[in-house]
Design an enzyme around this catalytic site. Structure first.
Site, PDB file in Angstrom:
ATOM      1  N   SER A  26     -54.211  26.471  25.421  1.00 25.34           N
ATOM      2  CA  SER A  26     -53.367  27.654  25.244  1.00 25.34           C
ATOM      3  C   SER A  26     -53.614  28.284  23.889  1.00 25.34           C
ATOM      4  CB  SER A  26     -51.893  27.247  25.358  1.00 25.34           C
ATOM      5  OG  SER A  26     -51.067  28.247  24.795  1.00 25.34           O
ATOM      6  N   GLY A  51     -38.727  30.850  23.398  1.00 20.35           N
ATOM      7  CA  GLY A  51     -37.342  30.415  23.212  1.00 20.35           C
ATOM      8  C   GLY A  51     -36.362  31.562  23.070  1.00 20.35           C
ATOM      9  N   GLY A  99     -35.152  33.352  25.507  1.00 17.54           N
ATOM     10  CA  GLY A  99     -34.333  33.544  26.708  1.00 17.54           C
ATOM     11  C   GLY A  99     -34.924  34.564  27.658  1.00 17.54           C
ATOM     12  N   ASP A 145     -34.830  33.047  37.440  1.00 19.29           N
ATOM     13  CA  ASP A 145     -35.995  33.303  36.591  1.00 19.29           C
ATOM     14  C   ASP A 145     -37.287  33.251  37.397  1.00 19.29           C
ATOM     15  OD1 ASP A 145     -34.033  33.293  34.728  1.00 19.29           O
ATOM     16  OD2 ASP A 145     -34.574  31.381  33.819  1.00 19.29           O
ATOM     17  N   TYR A 178     -25.337  24.514  29.029  1.00 19.70           N
ATOM     18  CA  TYR A 178     -25.629  25.036  30.373  1.00 19.70           C
ATOM     19  C   TYR A 178     -25.176  24.075  31.474  1.00 19.70           C
ATOM     20  CZ  TYR A 178     -28.465  27.348  33.997  1.00 19.70           C
ATOM     21  OH  TYR A 178     -28.897  28.014  35.113  1.00 19.70           O
TER      22      TYR A 178
HETATM   23  C1  GLA Z   1     -31.010  30.737  32.611  1.00 19.77           C
HETATM   24  C2  GLA Z   1     -31.317  30.040  33.913  1.00 19.77           C
HETATM   25  C3  GLA Z   1     -31.021  30.959  35.105  1.00 19.77           C
HETATM   26  C4  GLA Z   1     -29.614  31.541  35.013  1.00 19.77           C
HETATM   27  C5  GLA Z   1     -29.348  32.118  33.623  1.00 19.77           C
HETATM   28  C6  GLA Z   1     -27.918  32.564  33.452  1.00 19.77           C
HETATM   29  O1  GLA Z   1     -31.874  31.807  32.399  1.00 19.77           O
HETATM   30  O2  GLA Z   1     -32.669  29.639  33.943  1.00 19.77           O
HETATM   31  O3  GLA Z   1     -31.216  30.254  36.302  1.00 19.77           O
HETATM   32  O4  GLA Z   1     -28.658  30.584  35.350  1.00 19.77           O
HETATM   33  O5  GLA Z   1     -29.659  31.185  32.598  1.00 19.77           O
HETATM   34  O6  GLA Z   1     -27.646  33.645  34.258  1.00 19.77           O
END
Ligand code: GLA
Length: 387
Positions: free
Chosen positions: A68, A122, A124, A172, A222
């Site tokens: 990578s 990282g 998000g 995602d 989470y």
């Molecule tokens: C992260 C998780 C998703 C979702 C979001 C919150 O991105 O990977 O599956 O739960 O948080 O909406």
């Protein structure tokens, strides 16, 4: 970044020759519908033009070699042992997907792969799903697996859940796998069906603001949030035959929320159920071109994530609050899991520079951190690309 650059890096690392294929996989931003996916609700993400590129080629000896441009460490594994190894670091994401292909009965062989991306790590924006679907697309093409998209999305989610040990929902991988240029996806996570909704932003644009506060999903609250929601479902089952929170309407919840014994669980459920309804409403507003109403629901979403779901934190709150005061902003909210990472803002195109300088100044004043801003160009899901 383009495939000539990726191809050159590939040849620098591995010997020349053979049929090299190229792939691109985006990252995603979620516009509204947060922490609803694992509750069986709606989400409204889109794929971005930022993402990860790969060059890959088959080998005949069953060896997989991984390199990578974003991480110095290289890794290798034989296809007869794709088990997780801490020392393989980032390459475990690719190995996990390869192992899931095998478990699903697909015959894959050795390969050389080079990947490089421009997703802030990282932040998000789902760099992990991007890399997983990239590997999925590469394996599918190199070994003619003929796997359909939805299966690949689910397979990549399994790799993230089981192999990487991150208990994420499906949003995602779905957005990264199924994204479409200039559209967001209204995804029903209960049914796993989606509708493409054109993003007609009429003189507005989406800007992503990175707090530069890093979070790690696996370490965060989470999993606690998921457990709180599951407990709320168990309490509600005293009266309702449901398996997931978002199967319940807002009306029913308002009548019977008292069934949820724990006050914290009740607040979590209140967020998930209202956010689900907000998402459907927001998409209706977008479809009729009422961007002001769409933006106002984005703001409400952030407030609910802050007060009821408690996943924002000081940095995301400072960023959203700065944006709410900035010129030309129709709406702004955190995006993704929370606890750091990015916000997404709908802003009038003519005011975007003023928005960035105002928000950047205020954010820095409140947190001492330097933010980054990206324009969100909405692109396609993971795919093979040609020269
Ligand atoms: C992260 C998780 C998703 C979702 C979001 C919150 O991105 O990977 O599956 O739960 O948080 O909406």
């Amino acid at each position: 970044m383009d495939i000539h650059y990726i191809g050159k890096r590939f040849i620098d690392l591995y010997e020349n020759g053979g049929n090299t294929m190229f792939f691109f996989s985006p990252c995603r931003v979620n516009l509204i519908g947060e922490h609803t996916d694992y509750n069986g609700g709606y989400v409204f993400p889109c794929a971005l033009s930022l993402g990860t590129y790969a060059a890959a080629r088959k080998r005949n000896d069953g060896l997989m070699r991984f390199a990578s441009g974003n991480f110095p460490k290289r890794a290798a594994a034989d296809i007869t042992d794709l088990s997780y190894k801490t020392e393989d670091g980032w390459a475990n994401y690719l190995k996990g997907v390869a192992l899931e292909f095998q478990k699903a009965g697909y015959k894959i062989g050795g390969m050389d792969i080079y990947i490089e991306g421009d997703i802030p790590n990282g932040a998000g924006l789902s760099s992990s799903a991007s890399v997983e679907l990239l590997m999925g697309a590469a394996l599918n093409s190199l070994f003619n697996c003929g796997m359909d998209r939805l299966e690949m999305v689910k397979l990549c989610q399994r790799a993230e859940n089981g192999y990487m040990g991150v208990n994420c929902g499906v949003m995602d991988q779905y957005a990264v796998g199924m994204g479409k240029t200039d559209c967001a996806l209204l995804l029903d996570c209960g049914k796993l069906t989606h509708e493409y909704v054109p993003l007609q932003l009429k003189g507005c644009k989406l800007i992503i603001s990175d707090t530069n506060k890093r979070r790690k999903l696996a370490d965060s609250a989470y999993n606690t949030r998921r457990a709180e929601c599951e407990r709320a479902v168990r309490d509600l089952r005293a009266k309702y035959d449901i398996n997931l929170l978002c199967e319940l309407s807002e009306e029913a919840f308002n009548v019977d929320k008292g069934l949820i014994k724990n006050e914290v669980d009740r607040r979590r459920a209140a967020h998930a159920i209202a956010e689900n309804a907000r998402t459907v409403k927001a998409v209706e507003y977008l479809k009729i071109g009422d961007l002001a109403a769409f933006g106002s629901l984005m703001n409400q979403s952030h407030i609910s994530l802050r007060d009821l779901y408690e996943v924002t934190g000081p940095e995301l709150d400072a960023m959203a609050e700065a944006a709410w005061q900035a010129p030309g902003v129709l709406g702004s909210r955190m995006t993704g899991a929370g606890f750091g990472g990015c916000t997404v803002t709908l802003v009038k195109e003519a005011d975007s520079d003023a928005f960035i300088s105002h928000t950047g100044r205020q954010y820095q004043k409140h947190t001492g951190l330097s933010p980054m801003f990206y324009t969100a160009d909405v692109g396609d899901g993971a795919k093979r690309i040609y020269n």
